[in-house]
Structures are given as C-alpha cells and as structure tokens.
Write a protein that holds these residues in place. Structure first.
Motif, mmCIF file in Angstrom:
data_model
loop_
_atom_site.group_PDB
_atom_site.id
_atom_site.type_symbol
_atom_site.label_atom_id
_atom_site.label_comp_id
_atom_site.label_asym_id
_atom_site.label_seq_id
_atom_site.Cartn_x
_atom_site.Cartn_y
_atom_site.Cartn_z
ATOM 1 N N MET A 1 0.834 -1.189 0.000
ATOM 2 C CA MET A 1 0.000 0.000 0.000
ATOM 3 C C MET A 1 0.875 1.247 0.000
ATOM 4 N N ARG A 2 0.431 2.224 -0.725
ATOM 5 C CA ARG A 2 1.133 3.506 -0.773
ATOM 6 C C ARG A 2 0.296 4.540 -0.040
ATOM 7 N N GLU A 3 0.961 5.593 0.426
ATOM 8 C CA GLU A 3 0.263 6.647 1.161
ATOM 9 C C GLU A 3 0.116 7.875 0.267
ATOM 10 N N PHE A 4 -1.087 8.461 0.299
ATOM 11 C CA PHE A 4 -1.370 9.647 -0.494
ATOM 12 C C PHE A 4 -1.925 10.741 0.401
ATOM 13 N N LYS A 5 -1.559 11.965 0.058
ATOM 14 C CA LYS A 5 -2.008 13.145 0.785
ATOM 15 C C LYS A 5 -3.065 13.832 -0.073
ATOM 16 N N ILE A 6 -4.241 14.050 0.518
ATOM 17 C CA ILE A 6 -5.308 14.777 -0.168
ATOM 18 C C ILE A 6 -5.505 16.078 0.591
ATOM 19 N N THR A 7 -5.374 17.193 -0.112
ATOM 20 C CA THR A 7 -5.537 18.504 0.504
ATOM 21 C C THR A 7 -6.752 19.181 -0.113
ATOM 22 N N TYR A 8 -7.665 19.612 0.765
ATOM 23 C CA TYR A 8 -8.874 20.318 0.347
ATOM 24 C C TYR A 8 -8.670 21.794 0.661
ATOM 25 N N PHE A 9 -8.592 22.625 -0.374
ATOM 26 C CA PHE A 9 -8.382 24.064 -0.210
ATOM 27 C C PHE A 9 -9.729 24.790 -0.302
ATOM 28 N N PHE A 10 -10.008 25.612 0.716
ATOM 29 C CA PHE A 10 -11.230 26.409 0.721
ATOM 30 C C PHE A 10 -10.974 27.804 0.169
ATOM 31 N N ASP A 11 -9.787 28.328 0.406
ATOM 32 C CA ASP A 11 -9.326 29.596 -0.159
ATOM 33 C C ASP A 11 -7.808 29.577 -0.062
ATOM 34 N N GLU A 12 -7.182 30.720 -0.228
ATOM 35 C CA GLU A 12 -5.720 30.765 -0.251
ATOM 36 C C GLU A 12 -5.071 30.446 1.088
ATOM 37 N N GLU A 13 -5.808 30.582 2.180
ATOM 38 C CA GLU A 13 -5.231 30.394 3.512
ATOM 39 C C GLU A 13 -5.788 29.195 4.278
ATOM 40 N N ARG A 18 -5.758 15.338 4.449
ATOM 41 C CA ARG A 18 -6.175 13.965 4.769
ATOM 42 C C ARG A 18 -5.172 12.999 4.158
ATOM 43 N N PHE A 19 -4.880 11.926 4.855
ATOM 44 C CA PHE A 19 -3.965 10.900 4.350
ATOM 45 C C PHE A 19 -4.730 9.611 4.151
ATOM 46 N N ILE A 20 -4.508 8.967 3.003
ATOM 47 C CA ILE A 20 -5.152 7.689 2.718
ATOM 48 C C ILE A 20 -4.091 6.680 2.290
ATOM 49 N N HIS A 21 -4.429 5.416 2.388
ATOM 50 C CA HIS A 21 -3.566 4.337 1.907
ATOM 51 C C HIS A 21 -4.317 3.584 0.815
ATOM 52 N N THR A 22 -3.702 3.500 -0.343
ATOM 53 C CA THR A 22 -4.297 2.793 -1.475
ATOM 54 C C THR A 22 -3.173 2.305 -2.385
ATOM 55 N N ASP A 23 -3.534 1.551 -3.404
ATOM 56 C CA ASP A 23 -2.528 0.902 -4.250
ATOM 57 C C ASP A 23 -1.881 1.802 -5.295
ATOM 58 N N SER A 24 -2.603 2.840 -5.742
ATOM 59 C CA SER A 24 -2.071 3.637 -6.851
ATOM 60 C C SER A 24 -2.623 5.058 -6.832
ATOM 61 N N MET A 25 -1.976 5.915 -7.592
ATOM 62 C CA MET A 25 -2.449 7.290 -7.761
ATOM 63 C C MET A 25 -3.828 7.277 -8.420
ATOM 64 N N GLU A 26 -4.034 6.368 -9.356
ATOM 65 C CA GLU A 26 -5.321 6.283 -10.042
ATOM 66 C C GLU A 26 -6.445 5.964 -9.062
ATOM 67 N N SER A 27 -6.214 5.065 -8.106
ATOM 68 C CA SER A 27 -7.266 4.736 -7.144
ATOM 69 C C SER A 27 -7.490 5.888 -6.159
ATOM 70 N N ALA A 28 -6.449 6.652 -5.839
ATOM 71 C CA ALA A 28 -6.610 7.842 -4.992
ATOM 72 C C ALA A 28 -7.450 8.892 -5.725
ATOM 73 N N GLU A 29 -7.170 9.089 -7.007
ATOM 74 C CA GLU A 29 -7.951 10.028 -7.811
ATOM 75 C C GLU A 29 -9.402 9.572 -7.920
#
Length: 75
Positions: A1-13, A18-29
């Motif tokens: 399993m690989r670790e991916f970082k998902i960042t949700y931006f509401f504005d510039e600041e 969030r961190f997830i574990h999945t097999d590939s960048m495609e599955s994270a997307e």
C-alpha cells in the motif's frame, strides 16, 4: 500500500489535509472523484474529526506522500 495526501483548499489560507492508503495514484484520484459534491468525514493526522461538503472546496490536490523518520539512531 502507498500513502497519499489529499488537501482540500477552501481559499488561499484555509485547507484541510487527509492521508489515505491505497494501491495507486489512479485509485486515490478515483476516491476523490467518487466523493465529489457530497459530505465526507475523516480524522486528520492530528486525530481531529472533520466533516466537509466537497462541493464547498475550491481545489483538491492529490499527491503521493513519503514519510520521513526524523528519529536519529543512537550510538
């Protein structure tokens, strides 16, 4: 399993990360796409619980994350 970082931006600041574990960048997307325009909930890396509606997010960024162990070896 690989670790991916998902960042949700509401504005510039303001963002939530969030961190997830999945097999590939495609599955994270695919996860991000499947959660589009709905409420999601998760705990961040500090253990803080979040609920957010992904429709209120301006930008979602997904990248692979490589943790660095900062502990020095003791001799």
């Amino acid at each position: 399993m690989r670790e991916f970082k998902i960042t949700y931006f509401f504005d510039e600041e303001h963002y939530i990360r969030r961190f997830i574990h999945t097999d590939s960048m495609e599955s994270a997307e695919q996860l991000v796409k499947s959660e589009r325009d709905q409420y999601i909930s998760f705990c961040d890396s500090r253990g803080i619980y979040h609920e957010l509606h992904t429709g209120n997010v301006r930008v979602v960024q997904v990248s692979e994350y490589f943790r660095v162990n900062n502990k020095k070896k003791q001799s």
